[in-house]
Design a protein around this motif. Structure first.
Motif, PDB file in Angstrom:
ATOM      1  N   LEU A  93       0.793  -1.227   0.000  1.00 51.25           N
ATOM      2  CA  LEU A  93       0.000   0.000   0.000  1.00 51.25           C
ATOM      3  C   LEU A  93       0.830   1.285   0.000  1.00 51.25           C
ATOM      4  O   LEU A  93       0.479   2.247  -0.697  1.00 51.25           O
ATOM      5  CB  LEU A  93      -0.977  -0.006   1.179  1.00 51.25           C
ATOM      6  N   PRO A  94       1.941   1.361   0.743  1.00 49.62           N
ATOM      7  CA  PRO A  94       2.754   2.584   0.655  1.00 49.62           C
ATOM      8  C   PRO A  94       3.283   2.829  -0.759  1.00 49.62           C
ATOM      9  O   PRO A  94       3.375   3.980  -1.204  1.00 49.62           O
ATOM     10  CB  PRO A  94       3.896   2.300   1.640  1.00 49.62           C
ATOM     11  N   THR A  95       3.623   1.754  -1.463  1.00 41.82           N
ATOM     12  CA  THR A  95       4.097   1.895  -2.845  1.00 41.82           C
ATOM     13  C   THR A  95       2.993   2.456  -3.735  1.00 41.82           C
ATOM     14  O   THR A  95       3.237   3.336  -4.567  1.00 41.82           O
ATOM     15  CB  THR A  95       4.557   0.530  -3.393  1.00 41.82           C
ATOM     16  N   VAL A  96       1.794   1.953  -3.554  1.00 44.22           N
ATOM     17  CA  VAL A  96       0.654   2.438  -4.341  1.00 44.22           C
ATOM     18  C   VAL A  96       0.370   3.902  -4.019  1.00 44.22           C
ATOM     19  O   VAL A  96       0.131   4.714  -4.923  1.00 44.22           O
ATOM     20  CB  VAL A  96      -0.598   1.575  -4.082  1.00 44.22           C
ATOM     21  N   GLN A  97       0.415   4.240  -2.741  1.00 46.50           N
ATOM     22  CA  GLN A  97       0.152   5.618  -2.344  1.00 46.50           C
ATOM     23  C   GLN A  97       1.202   6.569  -2.924  1.00 46.50           C
ATOM     24  O   GLN A  97       0.867   7.674  -3.377  1.00 46.50           O
ATOM     25  CB  GLN A  97       0.128   5.739  -0.819  1.00 46.50           C
ATOM     26  N   SER A  98       2.454   6.148  -2.924  1.00 49.69           N
ATOM     27  CA  SER A  98       3.525   6.977  -3.487  1.00 49.69           C
ATOM     28  C   SER A  98       3.300   7.210  -4.976  1.00 49.69           C
ATOM     29  O   SER A  98       3.540   8.306  -5.499  1.00 49.69           O
ATOM     30  CB  SER A  98       4.888   6.312  -3.263  1.00 49.69           C
ATOM     31  N   LEU A  99       2.826   6.164  -5.670  1.00 49.41           N
ATOM     32  CA  LEU A  99       2.548   6.282  -7.101  1.00 49.41           C
ATOM     33  C   LEU A  99       1.423   7.279  -7.354  1.00 49.41           C
ATOM     34  O   LEU A  99       1.502   8.107  -8.272  1.00 49.41           O
ATOM     35  CB  LEU A  99       2.184   4.905  -7.671  1.00 49.41           C
ATOM     36  N   VAL A 100       0.384   7.205  -6.537  1.00 50.81           N
ATOM     37  CA  VAL A 100      -0.741   8.134  -6.657  1.00 50.81           C
ATOM     38  C   VAL A 100      -0.279   9.568  -6.407  1.00 50.81           C
ATOM     39  O   VAL A 100      -0.658  10.499  -7.127  1.00 50.81           O
ATOM     40  CB  VAL A 100      -1.872   7.749  -5.673  1.00 50.81           C
ATOM     41  N   THR A 106      -5.731   7.997  -9.998  1.00 52.13           N
ATOM     42  CA  THR A 106      -6.194   6.893  -9.156  1.00 52.13           C
ATOM     43  C   THR A 106      -5.533   5.575  -9.557  1.00 52.13           C
ATOM     44  O   THR A 106      -5.438   5.258 -10.739  1.00 52.13           O
ATOM     45  CB  THR A 106      -7.722   6.753  -9.239  1.00 52.13           C
ATOM     46  N   ALA A 107      -5.081   4.833  -8.549  1.00 55.57           N
ATOM     47  CA  ALA A 107      -4.387   3.556  -8.783  1.00 55.57           C
ATOM     48  C   ALA A 107      -5.196   2.390  -8.217  1.00 55.57           C
ATOM     49  O   ALA A 107      -5.964   2.549  -7.253  1.00 55.57           O
ATOM     50  CB  ALA A 107      -3.001   3.587  -8.154  1.00 55.57           C
ATOM     51  N   HIS A 108      -5.006   1.223  -8.829  1.00 58.10           N
ATOM     52  CA  HIS A 108      -5.706   0.013  -8.400  1.00 58.10           C
ATOM     53  C   HIS A 108      -4.758  -1.176  -8.394  1.00 58.10           C
ATOM     54  O   HIS A 108      -3.825  -1.238  -9.196  1.00 58.10           O
ATOM     55  CB  HIS A 108      -6.857  -0.340  -9.343  1.00 58.10           C
ATOM     56  N   VAL A 117     -12.156  -9.121 -14.158  1.00 60.21           N
ATOM     57  CA  VAL A 117     -11.111  -8.447 -13.389  1.00 60.21           C
ATOM     58  C   VAL A 117     -11.783  -7.790 -12.185  1.00 60.21           C
ATOM     59  O   VAL A 117     -12.792  -7.104 -12.313  1.00 60.21           O
ATOM     60  CB  VAL A 117     -10.334  -7.420 -14.243  1.00 60.21           C
ATOM     61  N   ALA A 118     -11.228  -8.050 -10.999  1.00 66.70           N
ATOM     62  CA  ALA A 118     -11.804  -7.531  -9.762  1.00 66.70           C
ATOM     63  C   ALA A 118     -10.842  -6.538  -9.119  1.00 66.70           C
ATOM     64  O   ALA A 118      -9.628  -6.699  -9.188  1.00 66.70           O
ATOM     65  CB  ALA A 118     -12.096  -8.682  -8.792  1.00 66.70           C
ATOM     66  N   TYR A 119     -11.406  -5.522  -8.476  1.00 66.15           N
ATOM     67  CA  TYR A 119     -10.617  -4.455  -7.874  1.00 66.15           C
ATOM     68  C   TYR A 119     -10.428  -4.726  -6.384  1.00 66.15           C
ATOM     69  O   TYR A 119     -11.355  -4.618  -5.593  1.00 66.15           O
ATOM     70  CB  TYR A 119     -11.290  -3.099  -8.120  1.00 66.15           C
ATOM     71  N   LEU A 120      -9.198  -5.099  -6.032  1.00 59.95           N
ATOM     72  CA  LEU A 120      -8.886  -5.468  -4.662  1.00 59.95           C
ATOM     73  C   LEU A 120      -8.569  -4.235  -3.818  1.00 59.95           C
ATOM     74  O   LEU A 120      -8.994  -4.122  -2.673  1.00 59.95           O
ATOM     75  CB  LEU A 120      -7.694  -6.426  -4.654  1.00 59.95           C
ATOM     76  N   PHE A 121      -7.789  -3.312  -4.372  1.00 59.26           N
ATOM     77  CA  PHE A 121      -7.437  -2.070  -3.689  1.00 59.26           C
ATOM     78  C   PHE A 121      -7.639  -0.893  -4.636  1.00 59.26           C
ATOM     79  O   PHE A 121      -7.447  -1.024  -5.843  1.00 59.26           O
ATOM     80  CB  PHE A 121      -5.969  -2.074  -3.240  1.00 59.26           C
ATOM     81  N   ARG A 122      -7.948   0.242  -4.055  1.00 64.99           N
ATOM     82  CA  ARG A 122      -8.078   1.475  -4.849  1.00 64.99           C
ATOM     83  C   ARG A 122      -7.590   2.644  -4.016  1.00 64.99           C
ATOM     84  O   ARG A 122      -8.013   2.821  -2.869  1.00 64.99           O
ATOM     85  CB  ARG A 122      -9.531   1.689  -5.265  1.00 64.99           C
ATOM     86  N   LYS A 123      -6.660   3.393  -4.577  1.00 59.22           N
ATOM     87  CA  LYS A 123      -6.178   4.607  -3.929  1.00 59.22           C
ATOM     88  C   LYS A 123      -6.525   5.782  -4.839  1.00 59.22           C
ATOM     89  O   LYS A 123      -6.068   5.837  -5.979  1.00 59.22           O
ATOM     90  CB  LYS A 123      -4.667   4.544  -3.712  1.00 59.22           C
ATOM     91  N   GLU A 124      -7.308   6.701  -4.332  1.00 60.75           N
ATOM     92  CA  GLU A 124      -7.786   7.805  -5.158  1.00 60.75           C
ATOM     93  C   GLU A 124      -6.819   8.988  -5.151  1.00 60.75           C
ATOM     94  O   GLU A 124      -6.145   9.251  -4.159  1.00 60.75           O
ATOM     95  CB  GLU A 124      -9.155   8.265  -4.679  1.00 60.75           C
ATOM     96  N   SER A 125      -6.802   9.690  -6.259  1.00 53.54           N
ATOM     97  CA  SER A 125      -6.013  10.921  -6.365  1.00 53.54           C
ATOM     98  C   SER A 125      -6.896  12.100  -5.971  1.00 53.54           C
ATOM     99  O   SER A 125      -8.065  11.924  -5.614  1.00 53.54           O
ATOM    100  CB  SER A 125      -5.509  11.100  -7.795  1.00 53.54           C
ATOM    101  N   GLU A 126      -6.345  13.281  -6.065  1.00 53.15           N
ATOM    102  CA  GLU A 126      -7.126  14.480  -5.759  1.00 53.15           C
ATOM    103  C   GLU A 126      -8.093  14.839  -6.881  1.00 53.15           C
ATOM    104  O   GLU A 126      -9.007  15.637  -6.705  1.00 53.15           O
ATOM    105  CB  GLU A 126      -6.180  15.656  -5.496  1.00 53.15           C
ATOM    106  N   ARG A 127      -7.878  14.244  -8.044  1.00 50.34           N
ATOM    107  CA  ARG A 127      -8.792  14.505  -9.159  1.00 50.34           C
ATOM    108  C   ARG A 127     -10.089  13.736  -8.931  1.00 50.34           C
ATOM    109  O   ARG A 127     -10.098  12.632  -8.393  1.00 50.34           O
ATOM    110  CB  ARG A 127      -8.178  14.047 -10.482  1.00 50.34           C
ATOM    111  N   HIS A 128     -11.180  14.300  -9.378  1.00 52.69           N
ATOM    112  CA  HIS A 128     -12.473  13.639  -9.220  1.00 52.69           C
ATOM    113  C   HIS A 128     -12.991  13.236 -10.600  1.00 52.69           C
ATOM    114  O   HIS A 128     -13.468  14.059 -11.378  1.00 52.69           O
ATOM    115  CB  HIS A 128     -13.466  14.558  -8.514  1.00 52.69           C
TER     116      HIS A 128
END
Length: 257
Positions: A93-100, A106-108, A117-128
């Motif tokens: 998760l820290p790696t994903v957050q750094s990428l975002v 937004t990263a998955h 394909v199923a979404y296990l994790f999602r980290k959102e960016s500031e963009r909506h």
């Protein structure tokens, strides 16, 4: 009112299904049919029937490589139950957050569940954005970078099974023919990443890189999905480089060297 024979059969089936689900834990997150039958002490045919029902409802899924069964992502919708998959990826998760933070998109982390394909994790960016993704949601493989990226590295039988299913044209750019998908899978194998634009939802682009575990196999993908107004062709190279590097780092967390 006394229970009828049918009532007793239904209650017994529900009880066996619950017993199967309780078999899975961090120490045995995948089980074969024979092991399941032995542990709940029922005939193999009964275990197979119960497993088939649980798979149909996405409470179980089957590892396409080992043939063994594991908890499915439908459990994520039941009161916040956390599947064993989450524990496996916790360190990533820290790696994903750094990428975002770096890309501001937004990263998955995604995996294959019963030929979707199923979404296990999602980290959102500031963009909506109007992203059609959420944890536990499933999308088609044939028109998503995150799905195609995993499929490209699977065995021939899995690929053939996915290609035998109807391919709905979500947009004019969607692949709808098996030969189109096969050609794209070859490109993904050669370059080591997947890129799809306008294929599932017009105005969006997805870039995904494969994640491997200790078995050396591709078990999931890391993807960035964003608007074509922010992820423009002149930025593809930068995005690809960062996503591939992050996916390699996550693979190391899973034991791949």
């Amino acid at each position: 009112m006394p229970h009828t024979t049918k009532d007793k059969y239904i209650l017994s089936s529900v009880k066996n299904a619950m017993r199967i689900l309780r078999l899975f834990n961090t120490k045995q997150n995948e089980l074969g049919l024979t092991s399941i039958a032995e542990q709940i002490q029922v005939p193999k045919s009964t275990a197979h029937r119960m497993v088939s029902i649980l798979m149909k409802e996405n409470f179980l899924s089957q590892n396409p490589r080992s043939g063994k069964y594991r908890l499915g992502l439908s459990l994520l919708t039941l009161g916040g139950v956390i599947s064993t998959h989450h524990e496996m990826y916790k360190e990533a998760l820290p790696t994903v957050q750094s990428l975002v933070n770096l890309l501001n998109e937004t990263a998955h982390i995604c995996l294959l569940e019963n030929d979707e394909v199923a979404y296990l994790f999602r980290k959102e960016s500031e963009r909506h954005h109007r992203l059609i993704t959420q944890i536990g949601r499933k999308n088609p493989i044939h028109c998503t970078s995150e799905g195609l990226c995993i499929l490209a590295f699977q065995d021939q039988r899995t690929i053939e099974r996915v290609l035998s299913m109807p391919m709905y044209p979500y947009t004019p750019a969607t692949f709808t023919l098996p030969e189109q998908v096969l050609e794209e899978l070859e490109k993904i194998l050669q370059r080591g990443y997947a890129l799809s634009k306008d294929q599932f939802y017009e105005g969006f682009v997805g870039i995904a890189a494969p994640i491997r575990d200790y078995t050396q196999n591709v078990v999931s993908s890391l993807s960035i999905i964003g608007s074509t107004t922010t992820i423009t062709p002149d930025r593809y190279h930068f995005f690809i480089e960062e996503i591939v590097e992050a996916a390699a780092e996550i693979s190391e967390h899973l034991g791949y060297y």
